[in-house]
Design a protein around this motif. Structure first.
Motif, short mmCIF file in Angstrom:
data_model
loop_
_atom_site.label_atom_id
_atom_site.label_comp_id
_atom_site.label_asym_id
_atom_site.label_seq_id
_atom_site.Cartn_x
_atom_site.Cartn_y
_atom_site.Cartn_z
N LEU A 38 -4.94 31.57 -38.67
CA LEU A 38 -5.21 31.61 -37.22
C LEU A 38 -5.36 33.04 -36.74
CD1 LEU A 38 -2.90 28.95 -35.49
CD2 LEU A 38 -5.38 28.87 -35.79
N SER A 39 -4.40 33.89 -37.09
CA SER A 39 -4.48 35.30 -36.67
C SER A 39 -5.75 35.94 -37.18
CB SER A 39 -3.26 36.06 -37.17
OG SER A 39 -2.09 35.62 -36.54
N GLY A 40 -6.09 35.67 -38.44
CA GLY A 40 -7.30 36.24 -39.02
C GLY A 40 -8.58 35.79 -38.33
N ALA A 41 -8.54 34.60 -37.72
CA ALA A 41 -9.72 34.08 -37.01
C ALA A 41 -9.72 34.50 -35.54
CB ALA A 41 -9.76 32.55 -37.12
N GLY A 42 -8.76 35.34 -35.16
CA GLY A 42 -8.75 35.87 -33.80
C GLY A 42 -7.98 35.06 -32.79
N TYR A 43 -7.17 34.12 -33.24
CA TYR A 43 -6.37 33.32 -32.31
C TYR A 43 -5.17 34.12 -31.83
CZ TYR A 43 -9.14 29.21 -33.15
OH TYR A 43 -10.18 28.33 -33.20
N THR A 44 -4.84 33.97 -30.56
CA THR A 44 -3.71 34.68 -29.96
C THR A 44 -2.53 33.76 -29.71
OG1 THR A 44 -4.55 34.27 -27.72
CG2 THR A 44 -5.24 36.32 -28.80
N ASN A 45 -2.79 32.45 -29.53
CA ASN A 45 -1.75 31.50 -29.15
C ASN A 45 -1.85 30.21 -29.94
OD1 ASN A 45 -2.33 33.31 -26.72
ND2 ASN A 45 -0.43 32.31 -26.10
N LEU A 46 -0.68 29.66 -30.26
CA LEU A 46 -0.57 28.35 -30.89
C LEU A 46 0.36 27.52 -30.01
CD1 LEU A 46 -0.86 26.29 -33.24
CD2 LEU A 46 1.04 27.47 -34.37
N LEU A 47 -0.15 26.42 -29.49
CA LEU A 47 0.62 25.51 -28.64
C LEU A 47 0.71 24.17 -29.34
CD1 LEU A 47 2.04 24.71 -25.97
CD2 LEU A 47 -0.25 24.26 -25.03
N ILE A 48 1.94 23.70 -29.57
CA ILE A 48 2.14 22.45 -30.31
C ILE A 48 2.82 21.42 -29.42
CG2 ILE A 48 3.27 21.36 -32.29
CD1 ILE A 48 3.04 24.02 -33.78
N GLN A 49 2.17 20.29 -29.23
CA GLN A 49 2.79 19.13 -28.58
C GLN A 49 3.46 18.37 -29.72
OE1 GLN A 49 1.13 15.56 -28.55
NE2 GLN A 49 3.19 14.99 -27.93
N TYR A 50 4.79 18.50 -29.82
CA TYR A 50 5.51 18.00 -30.99
C TYR A 50 6.16 16.64 -30.79
CZ TYR A 50 9.07 20.63 -28.38
OH TYR A 50 9.86 21.15 -27.39
N GLY A 51 6.08 16.07 -29.61
CA GLY A 51 6.63 14.74 -29.38
C GLY A 51 8.14 14.72 -29.29
N LYS A 52 8.69 13.53 -29.08
CA LYS A 52 10.14 13.39 -28.90
C LYS A 52 10.93 13.76 -30.14
CE LYS A 52 9.57 9.30 -26.40
NZ LYS A 52 10.02 7.95 -26.12
N GLU A 53 10.44 13.35 -31.29
CA GLU A 53 11.20 13.53 -32.52
C GLU A 53 10.94 14.87 -33.21
OE1 GLU A 53 10.69 10.15 -35.09
OE2 GLU A 53 10.70 8.78 -33.38
N GLY A 54 9.94 15.61 -32.76
CA GLY A 54 9.56 16.83 -33.46
C GLY A 54 10.21 18.11 -32.99
N LYS A 55 10.99 18.05 -31.92
CA LYS A 55 11.59 19.27 -31.37
C LYS A 55 12.49 19.98 -32.38
CE LYS A 55 14.26 21.09 -27.47
NZ LYS A 55 13.80 22.41 -27.78
N ALA A 56 13.32 19.23 -33.09
CA ALA A 56 14.26 19.84 -34.03
C ALA A 56 13.51 20.62 -35.12
CB ALA A 56 15.16 18.78 -34.65
#
Length: 199
Positions: A38-56
């Motif tokens: 991602l960084s190599g492709a010029g991305y600055t931000n990663l936003l993840i919608q992880y759902g109820k069970e994915g927070k941990a």
């Protein structure tokens, strides 16, 4: 820092959907190799919608990332947005002052159609844990028609590269051969058309 010197936002938005856990996608999107791509492709931000069970799992991996090395990529996440994902998808689309990003999504038809309608490149990753899983068939078919990249959990860095190619040859949605049904406003209308259930 002046406005001209400010780095343009480029967002990779990941959604696992609202109904089923997809922790393996969360983990795959936080692997060092993927973050470097991602960084190599010029991305600055990663936003993840992880759902109820994915927070941990999200919290555990991101805390490990923060302690092991400094990341230029800003990583954030949230569980569920009751008002939908318009804001997040729009941010991935990019605005006049930002670069166009990408959406990485489970292979749910609602999420896929949302990204297609706003013309943001989408990487569709089927969830292998689902029973009677038709997500692979959907991802393969939409990729064969040139609308999406069929992503695989074990090779998301390659999918980022493929999404750049998809951006260049991007096809509009709905398809040009849709006729009057191409203006279908709802998911049911678009799906009927794609499945050939129209009069």
């Amino acid at each position: 820092m002046s406005v001209d010197e400010k780095k343009q936002l480029r967002l990779c938005f990941v959604t696992i959907g609202a109904t089923a856990a997809f922790n393996s996608l969360i983990s795959a999107c936080l692997e060092p190799r993927f973050l470097e791509s991602l960084s190599g492709a010029g991305y600055t931000n990663l936003l993840i919608q992880y759902g109820k069970e994915g927070k941990a799992i999200f919290d555990k991996i991101t805390s490990e990332i923060k302690t092991t090395k400094k990341m230029e990529l800003v990583i954030t996440g949230f569980d569920f947005n009751h008002s939908g994902l318009d804001k997040e998808m729009g941010a991935a689309k990019g605005g006049p002052n930002d670069l166009q990003g990408v959406v990485i999504s489970h292979a749910g038809s609602g999420s896929i159609l949302h990204a297609l309608r706003i013309s943001v490149p989408i990487i569709v990753v089927p969830n292998p844990d689902l029973l009677d899983n038709h997500q692979v068939e959907l991802a393969e078919e939409l990729e064969s028609q040139g609308y999406v990249v069929h992503g695989k959990l074990n090779n998301l860095p390659a999918a980022i590269l493929e999404s750049e190619e998809l951006r260049k040859r991007s096809l509009g949605w709905p398809p040009v051969n849709s006729g009057r049904h191409g203006r279908a406003a709802d998911l049911a209308g678009v799906m009927d058309e794609e499945m050939g259930f129209l009069d």
